[in-house]
Design a protein around this motif. Sequence first.
Motif, mmCIF file in Angstrom:
data_model
loop_
_atom_site.group_PDB
_atom_site.id
_atom_site.type_symbol
_atom_site.label_atom_id
_atom_site.label_comp_id
_atom_site.label_asym_id
_atom_site.label_seq_id
_atom_site.Cartn_x
_atom_site.Cartn_y
_atom_site.Cartn_z
ATOM 1 N N LYS A 139 46.846 54.977 49.763
ATOM 2 C CA LYS A 139 45.409 55.088 49.445
ATOM 3 C C LYS A 139 44.992 56.546 49.215
ATOM 4 O O LYS A 139 44.153 56.833 48.370
ATOM 5 C CB LYS A 139 44.578 54.469 50.576
ATOM 6 N N LEU A 140 45.581 57.447 49.982
ATOM 7 C CA LEU A 140 45.182 58.847 49.844
ATOM 8 C C LEU A 140 45.576 59.403 48.473
ATOM 9 O O LEU A 140 44.885 60.253 47.916
ATOM 10 C CB LEU A 140 45.840 59.669 50.963
ATOM 11 N N ASN A 141 46.675 58.917 47.940
ATOM 12 C CA ASN A 141 47.093 59.383 46.618
ATOM 13 C C ASN A 141 46.112 58.930 45.531
ATOM 14 O O ASN A 141 45.986 59.591 44.494
ATOM 15 C CB ASN A 141 48.515 58.902 46.301
ATOM 16 N N VAL A 142 45.427 57.817 45.784
ATOM 17 C CA VAL A 142 44.385 57.383 44.851
ATOM 18 C C VAL A 142 43.263 58.431 44.820
ATOM 19 O O VAL A 142 42.729 58.762 43.760
ATOM 20 C CB VAL A 142 43.827 55.989 45.256
ATOM 21 N N ILE A 143 42.953 58.982 45.994
ATOM 22 C CA ILE A 143 41.884 60.002 46.059
ATOM 23 C C ILE A 143 42.325 61.259 45.304
ATOM 24 O O ILE A 143 41.551 61.851 44.549
ATOM 25 C CB ILE A 143 41.541 60.367 47.524
ATOM 26 N N ILE A 144 43.580 61.686 45.500
ATOM 27 C CA ILE A 144 44.086 62.867 44.785
ATOM 28 C C ILE A 144 43.962 62.631 43.279
ATOM 29 O O ILE A 144 43.452 63.470 42.535
ATOM 30 C CB ILE A 144 45.560 63.144 45.163
ATOM 31 N N SER A 145 44.419 61.463 42.852
ATOM 32 C CA SER A 145 44.442 61.191 41.423
ATOM 33 C C SER A 145 43.031 61.044 40.852
ATOM 34 O O SER A 145 42.733 61.543 39.762
ATOM 35 C CB SER A 145 45.349 59.977 41.200
ATOM 36 N N ASN B 7 55.416 65.724 55.464
ATOM 37 C CA ASN B 7 56.241 66.029 54.282
ATOM 38 C C ASN B 7 55.825 65.176 53.083
ATOM 39 O O ASN B 7 55.816 65.652 51.955
ATOM 40 C CB ASN B 7 57.721 65.809 54.602
ATOM 41 N N LEU B 8 55.490 63.920 53.358
ATOM 42 C CA LEU B 8 55.034 63.032 52.282
ATOM 43 C C LEU B 8 53.738 63.556 51.656
ATOM 44 O O LEU B 8 53.596 63.613 50.430
ATOM 45 C CB LEU B 8 54.814 61.613 52.851
ATOM 46 N N LEU B 9 52.805 63.978 52.502
ATOM 47 C CA LEU B 9 51.524 64.496 52.004
ATOM 48 C C LEU B 9 51.719 65.767 51.183
ATOM 49 O O LEU B 9 51.108 65.943 50.129
ATOM 50 C CB LEU B 9 50.577 64.760 53.183
ATOM 51 N N VAL B 10 52.589 66.649 51.668
ATOM 52 C CA VAL B 10 52.878 67.879 50.925
ATOM 53 C C VAL B 10 53.462 67.518 49.564
ATOM 54 O O VAL B 10 53.060 68.057 48.533
ATOM 55 C CB VAL B 10 53.845 68.793 51.724
ATOM 56 N N LYS B 11 54.380 66.567 49.580
ATOM 57 C CA LYS B 11 55.023 66.160 48.326
ATOM 58 C C LYS B 11 54.022 65.541 47.341
ATOM 59 O O LYS B 11 54.079 65.796 46.138
ATOM 60 C CB LYS B 11 56.149 65.153 48.644
ATOM 61 N N MET B 12 53.100 64.751 47.845
ATOM 62 C CA MET B 12 52.083 64.140 46.975
ATOM 63 C C MET B 12 51.257 65.208 46.264
ATOM 64 O O MET B 12 50.966 65.111 45.070
ATOM 65 C CB MET B 12 51.157 63.242 47.811
ATOM 66 N N ILE B 13 50.881 66.234 47.033
ATOM 67 C CA ILE B 13 50.042 67.306 46.472
ATOM 68 C C ILE B 13 50.830 68.132 45.450
ATOM 69 O O ILE B 13 50.319 68.474 44.382
ATOM 70 C CB ILE B 13 49.476 68.173 47.628
ATOM 71 N N LEU B 14 52.093 68.409 45.757
ATOM 72 C CA LEU B 14 52.926 69.171 44.812
ATOM 73 C C LEU B 14 53.248 68.355 43.554
ATOM 74 O O LEU B 14 53.335 68.892 42.453
ATOM 75 C CB LEU B 14 54.220 69.627 45.486
#
Lengths: 161, 161
Positions: A139-145, B7-14
């Motif tokens: 879900k958090l990746n939806v917010i990033i995107s 690590n997953l969150l860092v990877k999502m942002i990168l």
Amino acid sequence: MGNTSINLLVKMILTAWQSHNNQLKKIIDTYSDEQLQREIAPGKNTGVYLLGHMVAVHDAMLPLLGLGEKLYPEMEEPFIKMPDKSGQTMPSISELKQRLHIITQHLDEKFAGLTAGEWLSRHLSVSPEDFEKEPHRNKLNVIISRTNHLANHIGQLLLLK
Amino acid sequence: MGNTSINLLVKMILTAWQSHNNQLKKIIDTYSDEQLQREIAPGKNTGVYLLGHMVAVHDAMLPLLGLGEKLYPEMEEPFIKMPDKSGQTMPSISELKQRLHIITQHLDEKFAGLTAGEWLSRHLSVSPEDFEKEPHRNKLNVIISRTNHLANHIGQLLLLK
């Protein structure tokens, strides 16, 4: 490192989302109806189409994040599926501005109730099986995107100044 | 929850950062020099200015993130401090394209060497004292903010199509 860091990371991502929504609201509020009816560049989308597009995309986040049904399901057709100037009936500009305000606030309230663990759980367009292999589809990746998508259109709306 | 999640969150942002850089490169590569010399909308920035602006902003991330000196310090004046059409000397378009490629790759290599703990440490425009009170002012937040900035200008560059 640990839960404090995870909560911090979640907060950073939500803060970026909120600050872009604040920026969108500020831009939209400073434009007259006449300005919003203009194309952002010759032959491109109008400001009013982008405004409706943002409402419709925000609205679609509700079912995608498992936070309930859309508030304005009728907006998907004219503002996501169809391009601008498709001859579809559109709500008035003042109605669109109000819907933007309502959906943004509604999402904020829903988001405030989610824990970090819930943010890291799957969004609803990925199956549990696929999610096991691809845990970034959360879900958090939806917010990033969606924040990046918002920034993209803010860059265009700024051209109406 | 724990280090795996961090690590997953860092990877999502990168990943979001990298995918926007890939998109930028793709857009820039499909445009002719003539297209890049056009204004994105009447009276607004040209494509070539935005291209130089992206190189200069990327370059400035090196000292901000404590990853070394800028590769092209002379680009700050014409592409960040000054607006477009300021009469400053600009590198050629092919030189700018090459610099974008070089700085993007250089950042990618530097980023690959950072641990999650390093990403969560302060960026260099915040003092250690202020960082203690405001731990969100870390290196990873610079990536979030620069990705959104990039998305904003990609939205504008797309209008040159």
